[in-house]
Scaffold this active site. Sequence first.
Site, mmCIF file in Angstrom:
data_model
loop_
_atom_site.group_PDB
_atom_site.id
_atom_site.type_symbol
_atom_site.label_atom_id
_atom_site.label_comp_id
_atom_site.label_asym_id
_atom_site.label_seq_id
_atom_site.Cartn_x
_atom_site.Cartn_y
_atom_site.Cartn_z
ATOM 1 N N LYS A 136 -15.386 -13.914 -7.993
ATOM 2 C CA LYS A 136 -14.957 -15.155 -8.650
ATOM 3 C C LYS A 136 -14.080 -16.004 -7.750
ATOM 4 O O LYS A 136 -14.004 -17.213 -7.898
ATOM 5 C CB LYS A 136 -14.097 -14.780 -9.861
ATOM 6 C CG LYS A 136 -14.808 -14.772 -11.154
ATOM 7 C CD LYS A 136 -13.789 -14.553 -12.245
ATOM 8 C CE LYS A 136 -14.308 -15.122 -13.540
ATOM 9 N NZ LYS A 136 -13.369 -15.091 -14.606
ATOM 10 N N ARG A 137 -13.371 -15.322 -6.872
ATOM 11 C CA ARG A 137 -12.401 -16.039 -6.038
ATOM 12 C C ARG A 137 -13.053 -16.740 -4.844
ATOM 13 O O ARG A 137 -12.449 -17.553 -4.189
ATOM 14 C CB ARG A 137 -11.319 -15.071 -5.543
ATOM 15 C CG ARG A 137 -10.312 -14.706 -6.611
ATOM 16 C CD ARG A 137 -9.344 -13.676 -6.106
ATOM 17 N NE ARG A 137 -10.035 -12.443 -5.752
ATOM 18 C CZ ARG A 137 -10.397 -11.514 -6.628
ATOM 19 N NH1 ARG A 137 -10.118 -11.665 -7.902
ATOM 20 N NH2 ARG A 137 -11.016 -10.421 -6.244
#
Length: 489
Positions: free
Chosen positions: A256-257
């Site tokens: 997600k990052r």
Amino acid sequence: MSTVRCRIAPSPSGFLHIGTAKMALFNWLFARSQGGTFLLRLEDTDADRTEEEFVQAMCDGFKWLGIDWDEGPPFGDEPEKGDFGPYRQSQRRDMHHNEGMRLMAEGRAYPCFCTKEELDADRALADAEKRPFRYSRKCRDLTPDEIAAKGDTPFVLRFRVPDGETVVEDLVQGPVTFNNKEFDDFIILKPNGDPIFHLAVVVDDGLMRITHVLRGDDHLTNTPRHIMLFNALGYPLPQFAHLPMVLDEAGKKFSKRMHGANVLDWRDEGYLPETLINYVVMLGWTSEEEGREFFTLEELKHLFNINRLNKSAARFDRKKLDWLNGQHIRMLTPENLRDRLLPILAAKGIDTSGKSPEWLTKMAAICQEKIPTLNNIIDYVDFFFNDVDAYDPKAENKYFRQPDSKAWMEADIRMMSAAEDWTHDALKAAFEAEVEATGVKLGSLVNAARLALTGKPVGPGLFELAELMGKETVLARMNRALEYMKTLS
Ligand code: GLU
């Protein structure tokens, strides 16, 4: 309209992740290819993580990609659509609760009064004996009198898991068999009456008459529980397909990052939604036409076939994405490309208001074959709007500092001044005639002129950009370049 009904059921926890986009896209394409219905259902029960802005950000991602839903919650000015709402899980709590209590009334679920301390002690014992923890089933066979005697004691509701095996007849993975023992008598309602994910998802899919569930393969081990619940609740069983997740370029789960996990990162970098759709489809589906990779959305709507979904995970491949983006840019009409470029120019402070729509269309057209992303447009056209205040040093060396450089520029100026018909074709003919007559290289004349006009070694073709720039500016810039050359030693 066919009876196919499929859905995407994301938890809105920040933005539209590329993996969620993939699942949404396949459900959507399947619905579209079958003339079926595609639903959006927000699994927003995790109240802390669900901010309205997260819902907005995620739906903006769907909207950008062009994934529209036939049924779903209100969004922006759009009201709720569909007869099976509400489409936000947080508003369906009573349905989940009631269906859970129905299972209890029918003896398919039972209240469990075991305390946390009791369960912790059982777990510790299992750990000490090095065996997996299983619920002791202590409350499974309480009599109605024993239950009544508990009064208001809080309880969880446990599903009475039947003995035997459950087979997931997966459309992608094939049949996968699970021993029901693996699932204990899992909890379906919490002490406060809220549903656990498994109950909520099955009640929603059941009541919304979902016929096909295409979702991430991280859910495969949940599916046997869901099948048991579908059967217990008396809902028709949908067909399941579990699809591999999207991996990053290193072959790991697309975190997600990471930049690019958010679908809208690609929009911000100048990629077309058409490219992302095409690319994401290629991450999990193979066409019957061997080797074919370029598809438009309309083509995919017709060609998509659930039997061609891939079993193994695909890695993200930036090079392929870039290639596809170029291809999709070339497919646009110049007017369409222009309309996508204008906001990018405006955001960079380039004022296009003095140019006509026709001029701007031509500007888009002369860059169409060259730009890899929409954002690259700046480098390809800024010189139309701003004066050239410096020349690329390498190109300057090659075209302005050669023994013949001044002669090239003088010839360029002479031809451009003499041109009566200020068009691409006439300018090109004049340059070619000069080459024919003098033997000078066309590349020298063209590249020196382009550097004078743009300050850059690459860009749109000289004749088309000169036509658009206009004779006066062209001559002024070439004369300035000639003066500049004279200052070079
Ligand atoms: N909210 C779940 C997820 O985002 C949905 C799972 C499902 O599609 O059933 O993974």
